[in-house]
Design an enzyme around this catalytic site. Structure first.
Site, PDB file in Angstrom:
ATOM      1  N   CYS A 264      41.447  35.868  37.836  1.00  0.00           N
ATOM      2  CA  CYS A 264      40.830  35.709  39.161  1.00  0.00           C
ATOM      3  C   CYS A 264      41.856  35.953  40.268  1.00  0.00           C
ATOM      4  O   CYS A 264      41.507  36.430  41.351  1.00  0.00           O
ATOM      5  CB  CYS A 264      40.192  34.337  39.295  1.00  0.00           C
ATOM      6  SG  CYS A 264      41.329  32.951  39.030  1.00  0.00           S
ATOM      7  N   HIS A 837      41.501  28.180  40.975  1.00  0.00           N
ATOM      8  CA  HIS A 837      40.654  29.370  40.867  1.00  0.00           C
ATOM      9  C   HIS A 837      40.728  30.144  42.174  1.00  0.00           C
ATOM     10  O   HIS A 837      40.740  29.561  43.260  1.00  0.00           O
ATOM     11  CB  HIS A 837      39.205  28.974  40.571  1.00  0.00           C
ATOM     12  CG  HIS A 837      38.275  30.148  40.476  1.00  0.00           C
ATOM     13  ND1 HIS A 837      38.406  31.118  39.514  1.00  0.00           N
ATOM     14  CD2 HIS A 837      37.201  30.507  41.230  1.00  0.00           C
ATOM     15  CE1 HIS A 837      37.452  32.028  39.676  1.00  0.00           C
ATOM     16  NE2 HIS A 837      36.718  31.673  40.713  1.00  0.00           N
TER      17      HIS A 837
END
Length: 879
Positions: A264, A837
């Site tokens: 990510c 994230h």
């Protein structure tokens, strides 16, 4: 850059031969061929919808050898054009797409663009013939919805035929042609009518003259492009290579990237770069010709090729998420730190990408060496231009044109005030995030001359502050004199575990349960050797009726400066003076109950009264209990007469007090007890160590003479305390920028060599922005790393989205491009260091709104929702 083509009315090749061809070539232009994506954006709303044709190669032998023979015997380029299911007016297709449009509609579209750019060029699109060349197409009807397109060497010059092969090369990627002119319908209707009357003649070929335009400077300016003409002076008609001049369709650029396993961070950085307008236009163009494969600092062009391929896959109408396997392989190949499937920092990857792309695309093949000259009193403007010219002489790429700026750096010597000015380039700005979150820490302060009893202070320091912040706050709280310093130490198990002497160390290294002691030491003894006393006493509460009391260690060591001559008597006198604040007054049962205590303020080194004595008389501490845990009376300096090592006022209780203690030398580390110190021993040590450790044994009677609760109960550091969110834990982006630009001393590891002093100095450094880039990348330094800890700041940074005004921070006041910027992308990080994230928030120009790119998921979001504490890297472009 862009191309256009014009077509005449169809003519029959079977009846007229070369005469028909000549007639076709002399016919007035009626239809133009332009990149579909641009036309979909600029065409008139009332314009008719287009009919889509998918181009594929005509049938040829599958065996490679036969294909070569076939191409030699039949050199014509033959394509099969299959008509789509219906009409469409605003959607594109993957690969390269072209549009056949009427010349008058194209002229009106160009006129609208010209007026939008404030241009006064009135001549027609077809009238700009600079670099134009003719191309003849042969079109025939195979079936109701299938056409055959043939480009023959017999009809066209060799050079033009080669260009056509590049235009309609269907091997590399799909090619689509949209007809907005109605010409294909006209050919189909004429063919149907002809077959109805003359069924014996099939495969009738219709000739179309195509006038191909190389984008000259005048035509480029008409369309609104700013790109330079190619080295050859002529560019091929390729929708991708001219994509940057014609724009992008609104449905493209909204494609996600699959998460390959903790990628990510990579997806977030790629999406931000892939939506930087100038980079999009560049990599959707003919960027491969600019690759520098000989640059030893580059990556042989492989990174640029991989990134260009990935960016192109994100700018198609196919909404299927892309799996960036090939790109990740290239990243891992050239930057092994990003290999595997661990989480990484998106900004670190971004820095690698920008630097790697620059070197792969650097047009400077032989970099000249230019030695930086000292400013020598010259004007800043002259010196800055000189540095910038030297930089551009070695660096020339789209990354430099887009992302490189310049700042002014000035170093000032603290001794001789010598100034050194340089002007350095930057690719992004890494701004500190001053956190308003505070940590309350309790530290006990001891005197080193027995003049003052210990006091515990609660001080507030930044959550991720440094030891320098702690010492500064503690100095204010304890009213430290100008002639004193604080020596802070971590105490564990009755010993000093370590001295906190590095100002840049983070306070996050100190745990909640640790215990700290600070010692007030006169500055004149800062470099002197020290003696550290640890002590143990009889714990009467641990004994029963017939059991000998057990010895127990006091928690807090005492510390003092050593005299030049060290013997048993001098160590005894130093220790007794350190205990003066703890001595009980006559008839008092406890230290807290006494109005005063018998002590003296004698200097333990040279027998003179302490210089700090008068500084602390009648000090009134703040009434706020958070500042101190001791009363004003407890912290007052004692007014007892001084006593010197070699004489002075006699103490009648001294002999009795001496018998209450035994002294033992300990090892250098303070963990092994060695020999007992005799009081009358004159030659105790041959050499005096920087830290002398002495352990003192209290006899049973000594515990009744002193109130040593502070020695026995050293408080722990308070637990983390944060002020409620929404009040203090936020800061404006301008505050981060000011913290970045403020003057500050260099760190001890970054000392500057002063040419005047002829030695390294801890100079003061001041930064100023001088030259701003077209795209300004701002990295918010939320992560801090030490040898033992990793922390993340969750401070909310309030950044502008529409008008970031940097004019007040630019030191160069001469005329230069706008200093106002608009936000277009954000790389976000959610969570902590271990399990966070990354996402991206991006403004889509064609969609006129913000979108959230969460790996393979792309969803629209409101502008109000993009400001979060997760914002990590901000992307601004000049307005």
């Amino acid at each position: 850059m862009a191309t256009a083509a014009t077509a005449s009315h169809p003519a029959s090749a079977s009846t007229s031969g070369r005469g028909a061809l000549a007639a076709a070539c002399s016919s007035p232009a009626a239809v133009c061929l332009v990149p579909f994506r641009w036309w979909a954006r600029v065409r008139e709303e009332e314009a008719a919808g287009g009919v889509r044709y998918a181009a594929t190669a005509a049938a040829s032998p599958s065996y490679y050898g036969l294909r070569l023979l076939h191409s030699f015997l039949h050199p014509d380029l033959v394509l099969r054009l299959e008509r789509g299911d219906g009409r469409a007016g605003g959607t594109g297709a993957g690969g390269r797409s072209y549009a056949l449009v009427p010349a008058d509609e194209l002229s009106r579209a160009l006129a609208r663009q010209n007026s939008g750019f404030g241009l006064q060029n009135k001549h027609s699109f077809a009238g700009d013939s600079a670099g134009a060349y003719p191309l003849v197409l042969r079109i025939s009807v195979r079936e109701t919805s299938i056409l055959t397109l043939k480009i023959s060497k017999k009809d066209n010059p060799v050079e033009n035929y080669k260009r056509a092969n590049k235009i309609f090369n269907v091997d590399s990627q799909p090619v689509h042609v949209w007809d907005f002119s109605g010409q294909t319908n006209l050919i189909l209707m004429n063919e149907w009518n002809r077959l109805h009357h003359d069924c014996c003649h099939a495969d009738q070929e219709n000739l179309l003259e195509v006038q191909v335009y190389a984008m000259s400077d005048s035509l480029t300016s008409k369309i609104g492009g700013t790109n330079k003409e190619s080295p050859g002076g002529v560019n091929d008609l390729n929708a991708d290579s001219y994509y940057r001049s014609f724009g992008r369709a609104g449905s493209m650029g909204l494609i996600g990237l699959e998460n390959l396993g903790n990628t990510c961070f990579m997806n977030s950085s790629i999406q931000c770069l892939a939506h930087t307008p100038k980079l999009v236009d560049y990599f959707l163009g003919d960027y491969a010709r600019n690759i520098n494969r000989t640059n030893p600092l580059g990556l042989n062009g492989e990174l640029a090729l991989a990134f260009g391929e990935l960016l192109r896959s994100l700018w198609t109408t196919d909404r299927k998420p892309v799996a960036p396997h090939h790109f990740k392989e290239k990243i891992a190949c050239f930057a092994p730190q990003f290999s595997g499937f661990n989480q990484h920092d998106s900004q670190e990857l971004l820095a690698f990408l920008l630097d790697g792309l620059h070197e792969d695309l650097n047009q400077v093949k032989c970099k000249p060496y230019e030695e930086a000259k000292d400013a020598s009193g010259r004007p800043d403007e002259e010196v800055a231009d000189e540095y910038w010219s030297n930089h551009l002489a070695r660096n020339d790429s789209v990354i430099v044109d887009t992302c490189h700026g310049q700042y002014k750096s000035m170093l000032t010597c603290p001794t001789c005030s010598k100034k050194s000015v340089t002007f350095d380039p930057f690719m992004y700005l890494s701004l500190p995030v001053p956190s308003m979150a505070k940590r309350a820490m309790t530290v006990t302060v001891f005197s080193t001359d027995g003049s003052r009893e210990p006091c515990s202070y609660d001080v507030s320091v930044p959550k991720f502050g440094t030891l320098s912040d702690l010492v500064q706050a503690l100095s204010i709280a304890c009213l430290l004199g100008d002639d004193e310093i604080l020596l802070v130490a971590e105490v564990y198990n009755n010993c000093i575990l370590r001295y906190l002497e590095e100002p840049s160390d983070s306070v996050s290294l100190l745990r909640d349960g640790d215990k700290l002691a600070a010692y007030r030491l006169p500055k004149k003894y800062e470099k002197s050797p020290l003696v550290i006393f640890t002590h143990q006493h009889f714990d009467e509460h641990s004994s029963g009726d017939n059991v000998t009391p057990q010895k127990k260690e006091f928690e807090a060591p005492l510390l003092a400066a050593l005299p030049e001559r060290v013997n048993g008597l001098s160590l005894q006198n130093i220790y007794l003076k350190l205990l003066n604040p703890f001595q009980l007054s006559k008839g008092a049962s406890s230290l807290n109950g006494s109005a005063g205590f018998n002590g003296d303020s004698a200097d333990l080194m040279d027998g003179m009264p302490s210089d700090s004595g008068s500084n602390f008389q009648d000090i009134q501490l703040d009434d706020d209990p958070r500042n101190s845990n001791c009363s004003t009376n407890d912290c007052e300096i004692t007014n007892a007469p001084g006593e010197l090592y070699d004489g002075g006022k006699a103490d009648p209780n001294k002999e009795r007090r001496v018998e209450d203690f035994e002294f033992y030398l300990k090892s250098e580390r303070g963990d092994v007890q060695q020999q007992k110190i005799e009081i009358n021993e004159l030659d105790l040590l041959e050499t005096i160590p920087s830290r002398l450790h002495v352990n003192v044994h209290w006899q049973q009677n000594a515990s009744r003479q002193y109130a040593a609760s502070m020695l026995n109960n050293l408080p722990e550091i308070h637990k983390l305390e944060l002020t409620p969110k929404g009040t203090e834990d936020s800061i404006a982006l301008h505050g981060c920028l000011e913290a970045f630009l403020k003057e500050e001393p260099l760190g001890p590891e970054d000392m500057w060599y002063c040419p005047c002093c002829k030695k390294h100095q801890q100079a003061m450094k001041k930064l100023d922005l001088w030259r701003l880039p077209e795209v300004l990348v701002i990295h918010l330094k939320r992560f801090s790393y030490t040898q033992f800890t990793r922390n993340k700041l969750e401070t909310f940074v309030d950044f502008p989205t529409t008008d970031l005004d940097l004019s007040s921070y630019v030191a160069d006041k001469s005329e230069q491009p706008s200093s106002h910027y608009r936000l277009y992308a954000i790389s976000n990080h959610y969570g902590n260091m271990g399990g966070g994230h990354y996402t991206a928030s991006i403004y889509h120009e064609e969609g006129k709104g913000w979108y959230k790119f969460d790996d393979d998921c792309v969803t629209p979001i409101s502008e109000d929702s993009i400001k979060t504490p997760a914002a990590y890297v901000l992307f601004y472009r000049r307005q």
